[in-house]
Scaffold this active site. Structure first.
Site, PDB file in Angstrom:
ATOM      1  N   HIS A   1       0.837  -1.197   0.000  1.00  0.00           N
ATOM      2  CA  HIS A   1       0.000   0.000   0.000  1.00  0.00           C
ATOM      3  C   HIS A   1       0.874   1.250   0.000  1.00  0.00           C
ATOM      4  CE1 HIS A   1      -3.472  -2.532   1.771  1.00  0.00           C
ATOM      5  NE2 HIS A   1      -3.650  -2.356   0.467  1.00  0.00           N
TER       6      HIS A   1
ATOM      7  N   HIS B   1       2.506  -4.181   6.845  1.00  0.00           N
ATOM      8  CA  HIS B   1       1.603  -3.067   6.554  1.00  0.00           C
ATOM      9  C   HIS B   1       1.620  -2.115   7.747  1.00  0.00           C
ATOM     10  CE1 HIS B   1      -0.623  -4.771   2.990  1.00  0.00           C
ATOM     11  NE2 HIS B   1      -0.015  -5.860   3.435  1.00  0.00           N
TER      12      HIS B   1
ATOM     13  N   GLU C   1       0.719  -5.512  11.082  1.00  0.00           N
ATOM     14  CA  GLU C   1       0.359  -4.097  11.024  1.00  0.00           C
ATOM     15  C   GLU C   1       1.268  -3.317  11.980  1.00  0.00           C
ATOM     16  OE1 GLU C   1      -1.727  -2.813   8.953  1.00  0.00           O
ATOM     17  OE2 GLU C   1      -2.993  -4.475   8.277  1.00  0.00           O
TER      18      GLU C   1
END
Length: 295
Positions: A65, A206, A265
């Site tokens: 991303h 991420h 994350e």
């Protein structure tokens, strides 16, 4: 050179910065193998670094991303610490003989550069990105590739479910899974890497939330829980077995191969996470990197 840091990763981490840092590390530590495994929509290299000669095969990646680019910077700092340690620490050298690491620090270079540098020079890409972003020059919330496709919604693991329920029904800064699975060159590159890599586990980094997702449709092996408990212990992150999400890179790996796959994350806050969090994120998460190799 002992103890000195070669890379300056605590700064905006564009694709150019990554490529320069990769070349620096490969020059200083020639046992790192570098390969261009594909290209982005705009022709930027997607680089895989390989370290180690062991039978256990581990893959790690970052910046699927665009506005999560800090993952690339943190990963490169982990990597420098690891390869430096290989030359001085016997226990780390054992990892080199036991494990082969596949390391793709920036899956989405076009998107990262859009977030950090603004519109690209390519006229068609400029026009398309500006249209998708509704005329705004603020790309800080952009997660997709340059075509407005969310690369982590591109994999054939119940892709149809995500396609049906995602709110964007056309290219968007985030969440649009495309018109079909595996239409984007970046997603295809990573799929091909999995197909040929025969990896024992994958770790996809991420931001944000300090959580580790490790299950998918009960396809994950028992070994995955053992590994994630070590990640949890070393980082303080929360392990979560099941989330209502499909079509991700890790989802596909677990679903297709039935081996341990983890989405980590990093950090807390609002994306893009600020560089002021870099050191805290690095210190908390580096145990996940190293245990990902030795577990």
């Amino acid at each position: 050179m002992k103890g000195a840091t070669i890379l300056e990763t605590k700064k905006a981490y564009t694709s150019t910065k990554l490529y320069n840092d990769v070349d620096t590390l490969v020059k200083v530590f020639p046992f790192i193998e570098k390969e261009t495994i594909g290209e982005s929509v705009l022709g930027k290299p997607i680089i895989e670094l390989s370290i180690g000669k062991g039978p256990k095969r581990v893959h790690m990646n970052g910046s699927f991303h665009a506005n999560e680019w800090i993952t690339s910077a943190i990963m490169m700092k982990w990597l420098e610490e690891y390869v430096r340690g290989l030359t001085t620490q016997d226990e780390l050298f054992q990892l080199y003989t036991q494990t082969t690491l596949s390391f793709v620090p920036m899956v989405n270079p076009d998107g990262v550069d859009l977030v950090l540098n603004g519109l690209p020079e390519n006229d068609e890409a400029r026009a398309k990105a500006l249209m998708i972003n509704e005329g705004s020059l603020d790309f800080s919330q952009w997660k997709a590739n340059i075509c407005g496709i969310d690369l982590n919604n591109q994999y054939p693991a119940n892709w149809e479910i995500e396609k049906e329920r995602k709110i964007p029904k056309s290219p968007a800064p985030r969440d649009y899974p495309g018109d079909a699975p595996l239409t984007e060159p970046e997603a295809i590159t990573m799929a091909n890497l999995l197909k040929k890599g025969n990896f024992d586990r994958v770790l996809a980094f991420h931001t944000q939330g300090e959580e580790i997702y490790w299950g998918y449709m009960n396809k994950e092996p028992l070994e995955a829980e053992v590994i994630v408990k070590e990640f949890e212990k070393l980082s303080g992150y929360k392990a979560i077995q099941h989330i209502d999400s499909h079509a991700g890179f890790r989802d596909w790996f677990v679903n297709e191969w039935g081996r341990p796959g983890f989405t980590i994350e990093l950090g807390n806050g609002v994306n893009p996470l600020p560089l002021t969090q870099f050191e805290e994120i690095y210190q908390k998460s580096k145990g996940i990197f190293f245990s990902g190799l030795y577990m």
